[in-house]
Design an enzyme around this catalytic site. Sequence first.
Site, short mmCIF file in Angstrom:
data_model
loop_
_atom_site.label_atom_id
_atom_site.label_comp_id
_atom_site.label_asym_id
_atom_site.label_seq_id
_atom_site.Cartn_x
_atom_site.Cartn_y
_atom_site.Cartn_z
N ASN A 71 -2.81 4.93 -9.48
CA ASN A 71 -3.55 4.37 -10.61
C ASN A 71 -3.95 5.46 -11.60
OD1 ASN A 71 -4.24 1.32 -10.50
ND2 ASN A 71 -4.35 2.01 -8.37
N ASN A 105 -14.38 0.06 -11.31
CA ASN A 105 -13.56 0.24 -10.12
C ASN A 105 -12.40 -0.74 -10.19
OD1 ASN A 105 -12.88 1.14 -7.44
ND2 ASN A 105 -13.79 -0.74 -6.63
N HIS A 120 -10.06 -3.08 -7.51
CA HIS A 120 -10.05 -3.55 -6.12
C HIS A 120 -8.84 -4.47 -5.94
CE1 HIS A 120 -11.61 -4.68 -2.23
NE2 HIS A 120 -11.35 -5.94 -2.54
N GLU A 124 -1.89 -3.51 -10.91
CA GLU A 124 -2.98 -2.56 -11.16
C GLU A 124 -2.62 -1.59 -12.28
OE1 GLU A 124 -5.13 -2.44 -6.80
OE2 GLU A 124 -3.85 -0.76 -7.35
C1 GRF Z 1 -5.51 0.73 -5.05
O1 GRF Z 1 -4.87 -0.31 -4.40
C2 GRF Z 1 -6.87 0.28 -5.51
O2 GRF Z 1 -6.94 -1.08 -5.77
C3 GRF Z 1 -7.76 0.60 -4.35
O3 GRF Z 1 -7.22 1.78 -3.79
C4 GRF Z 1 -5.84 1.87 -4.10
C5 GRF Z 1 -5.62 3.22 -4.72
O4 GRF Z 1 -4.26 3.56 -4.81
N1 GRF Z 1 -9.12 0.72 -4.77
P1 GRF Z 1 -3.83 4.86 -5.63
O5 GRF Z 1 -4.56 6.05 -4.99
O6 GRF Z 1 -4.22 4.66 -7.05
O7 GRF Z 1 -2.34 4.96 -5.44
#
Ligand code: GRF
Length: 219
Positions: free
Chosen positions: A19, A112, A114, A179
């Site tokens: 992300n 955040n 989720h 995401e």
């Molecule tokens: C994501 O699935 C987010 O929704 C959750 O943790 C994960 C993080 O993945 N909070 P990354 O580290 O961004 O690959």
Amino acid sequence: MSERELLKVVVLISGNGTNLQALIDSAASSDARFEVAAVFSNRADARGLDRARRAGIAAHVIDPREFDDRERFDAALADAVDEYEPGLVVLAGFMRILSPAFVNRFADRLVNIHPSLLPKFKGLHTHRRVLAEGETEHGATVHLVTAELDDGQPIMQYRLDIRADDTEDSLEARVHEGEYLIYPRTVAMFAEGRVTIDAGHVLLDGEIMSEPVRIEAAS
Ligand code: GRF
């Protein structure tokens, strides 16, 4: 905010940082209105730290084991984050529960992501639990952070239909794709001044949001 001023974003991670990568990529586009000013991790082995360094972004580790308790760790983290004077603090896979003192300090600028359609499936292992419950839909939510876990007002959601052959892994991958759409888009809306937070409420174009912006997966 003047035309050229960029919203300063500080990102907190614990792991892979995909992300974070989506945010870095989005910030690199010529019309971006935000910049990732710094990245903080509670783990030195978080792969996301390399993503930040590769992009020339300051990457810091603050190790909780060096502090006597959560409050002291959170206070040190908050002080270090504040040095960047962020307009928005973005939790992206940050696997620690933040104390009320931290949350309150950044209350009007802390979000955040989720991996569920909140308020459903707060907490861990959401893909597994969604399948076990026989749900027909799933997704991800960007939400305001409050002192309650995964409880703040949803700002943007990505929704997908669960397929008969979906597994925990396939759902994780499909949710991740969503995401990478909704997190940069939400941050951009903050940067444009379209989304604001006032006294615990999220406003969109000056009106209290009664429901999140919803993005549907292409079927
Ligand atoms: C994501 O699935 C987010 O929704 C959750 O943790 C994960 C993080 O993945 N909070 P990354 O580290 O961004 O690959």
